[in-house]
Write an enzyme that holds these catalytic residues in place. Structure first.
Site, PDB file in Angstrom:
ATOM      1  N   ASP A   8      -0.578   6.786   5.337  1.00 44.05           N
ATOM      2  CA  ASP A   8      -0.348   5.356   5.128  1.00 44.05           C
ATOM      3  C   ASP A   8       1.141   5.140   4.873  1.00 44.05           C
ATOM      4  O   ASP A   8       1.851   6.064   4.448  1.00 44.05           O
ATOM      5  CB  ASP A   8      -1.159   4.833   3.944  1.00 44.05           C
ATOM      6  CG  ASP A   8      -1.097   3.306   3.840  1.00 44.05           C
ATOM      7  OD1 ASP A   8      -1.557   2.640   4.783  1.00 44.05           O
ATOM      8  OD2 ASP A   8      -0.569   2.799   2.844  1.00 44.05           O
ATOM      9  N   GLU A  10       4.158   2.055   3.437  1.00 50.53           N
ATOM     10  CA  GLU A  10       4.513   0.740   2.905  1.00 50.53           C
ATOM     11  C   GLU A  10       5.867   0.377   3.501  1.00 50.53           C
ATOM     12  O   GLU A  10       6.688   1.256   3.791  1.00 50.53           O
ATOM     13  CB  GLU A  10       4.578   0.748   1.378  1.00 50.53           C
ATOM     14  CG  GLU A  10       3.260   1.083   0.690  1.00 50.53           C
ATOM     15  CD  GLU A  10       2.153   0.079   0.949  1.00 50.53           C
ATOM     16  OE1 GLU A  10       2.460  -1.074   1.325  1.00 50.53           O
ATOM     17  OE2 GLU A  10       0.980   0.453   0.784  1.00 50.53           O
ATOM     18  N   GLU A  56       7.023 -11.322  -0.102  1.00 48.78           N
ATOM     19  CA  GLU A  56       5.589 -11.138   0.165  1.00 48.78           C
ATOM     20  C   GLU A  56       5.203  -9.678   0.076  1.00 48.78           C
ATOM     21  O   GLU A  56       4.196  -9.315  -0.533  1.00 48.78           O
ATOM     22  CB  GLU A  56       5.246 -11.677   1.566  1.00 48.78           C
ATOM     23  CG  GLU A  56       4.604 -13.041   1.533  1.00 48.78           C
ATOM     24  CD  GLU A  56       4.193 -13.496   2.929  1.00 48.78           C
ATOM     25  OE1 GLU A  56       3.769 -12.658   3.749  1.00 48.78           O
ATOM     26  OE2 GLU A  56       4.317 -14.694   3.198  1.00 48.78           O
ATOM     27  N   HIS A 156      -0.725  -1.908  -3.829  1.00 47.83           N
ATOM     28  CA  HIS A 156      -0.802  -0.986  -2.708  1.00 47.83           C
ATOM     29  C   HIS A 156       0.254   0.107  -2.889  1.00 47.83           C
ATOM     30  O   HIS A 156       1.365  -0.154  -3.338  1.00 47.83           O
ATOM     31  CB  HIS A 156      -0.562  -1.715  -1.385  1.00 47.83           C
ATOM     32  CG  HIS A 156      -1.707  -2.565  -0.956  1.00 47.83           C
ATOM     33  ND1 HIS A 156      -2.147  -2.616   0.335  1.00 47.83           N
ATOM     34  CD2 HIS A 156      -2.513  -3.395  -1.663  1.00 47.83           C
ATOM     35  CE1 HIS A 156      -3.173  -3.449   0.424  1.00 47.83           C
ATOM     36  NE2 HIS A 156      -3.406  -3.948  -0.783  1.00 47.83           N
TER      37      HIS A 156
END
Length: 330
Positions: A8, A10, A56, A156
């Site tokens: 994953d 970010e 955001e 997250h």
């Protein structure tokens, strides 16, 4: 045995159409699965994106550019990511998003490969839609369906999400040795995280580090990084790390191919002596010989030339004929 890696990322944000645009990666998380078990080998890297983080995005993962300044640039950690994912079945939830960001980073490094060249990509969103039809397939909902504790996911994080994805994948595929595309996936048994399981940060094995450094040397030898101090003596080197600088060799008009190849090899050997100790060169040579032998064995097997394994080989064909019962006339 297949090696799976849940991955994953970010990022600083994304464009309205979901593409990277000018945005960059700020964190990469990877978790290894082998033999249907999370092995404990993992990789977590934070990166200075060299640009602001959108508000955001910061609200989702909690990182701002100020917090990330001082972290390594992506170029400084790219080799660690490649080492971890190369040759794996790469599990990514909504793979298009993460691979587009990774591919942008490889492009910025002038790397000829893309993520799909390094590993076989499995989009777990598409897989979940097949295995649990009629359900929402975001990571939070999949954790709920398969009774996986996601309470730590208040924000997250790439490593946390990769860990959860690894657990979801094992639960979703039902504990089978290989993928099962059974229609009634909900009836399969759940994978349960062992109590007190810890996932320590993976350290790259010495042999893999040496192989990677050797590949970087080969790439650096043909990669121009400057025209030299005088503007006429080009220098070869690496955009990833210092220490690989050397004269950029160019084939002369009247120079034969063999002579030019010898000059390249002489320069390579000279740089190898500079970058590797004698002990490291011994380890590297053994690893390269082993990999070359394994590759030759695979080629021979595919071509039917591997006499021990392939019934199509001349030796085994003759053996089969000799073992046929002989018919004698009465």
């Amino acid at each position: 045995m297949k090696r799976y890696v849940a991955l994953d990322t970010e990022t600083t944000g994304k464009c309205d159409d979901g593409t990277p645009g000018d945005h960059r990666i700020i964190e990469v998380g990877c978790v290894e699965i082998m033999g249907r078990k999370i092995t404990g080998r993992q990789l977590q890297l934070y990166v200075d994106p060299e640009r602001p983080v959108d508000e955001e995005a910061a609200a989702i993962h909690g990182w701002t550019w100020e917090k990330l300044k001082g972290k390594p640039k992506f170029a400084e950690v790219a080799d660690q990511i490649i080492d971890f994912i190369r040759g794996s079945e790469l599990l990514i939830h909504n793979a298009k998003f993460d691979t587009s960001f990774l591919d942008k980073e490889w492009m910025l490094l002038n790397l000829p490969e893309r993520t799909a060249d390094m590993a076989h990509i499995v989009d777990t969103v598409a897989l979940a839609r097949r295995l649990v039809p009629g359900h929402q397939v975001n990571l939070d909902n999949l954790c709920s369906i398969f009774d996986i504790d996601a309470s730590a996911r208040t924000l997250h994080g790439a490593l946390l999400d990769a860990q959860l994805l690894a657990e979801v994948y094992l639960a979703m595929t039902g504990g089978q040795g290989e993928l099962s595309f059974a229609d009634n996936a909900a009836s399969t048994s759940h994978w349960i995280r062992p109590n007190g399981a810890k996932l320590p940060l993976m350290q790259v094995e010495e042999e893999n580090e040496l192989i990677n450094r050797n590949e970087m040397l080969k790439l650096a030898q043909v990669h121009k990084v400057s025209d030299g101090d005088d503007g006429k003596t080009p220098t070869a080197g690496s955009d990833w790390a210092a220490g690989f600088e050397m004269p950029l060799l160019v084939k002369g008009e009247d120079e034969g191919k063999k002579d030019f190849k010898k000059r390249l090899n002489d320069e390579y050997q000279s740089m190898r002596d500079k970058l590797f100790t004698k002990e490291e060169q011994g380890i590297l040579d053994n690893a390269l010989k082993r990999d070359a032998a394994a590759h030759k064995h695979w080629v021979d097997r595919v071509l039917g030339l591997c006499e021990d394994d392939d019934p199509r080989s001349p030796k085994n064909k003759k053996k089969l004929l000799n073992e046929q019962p002989q018919i004698t006339k009465a």
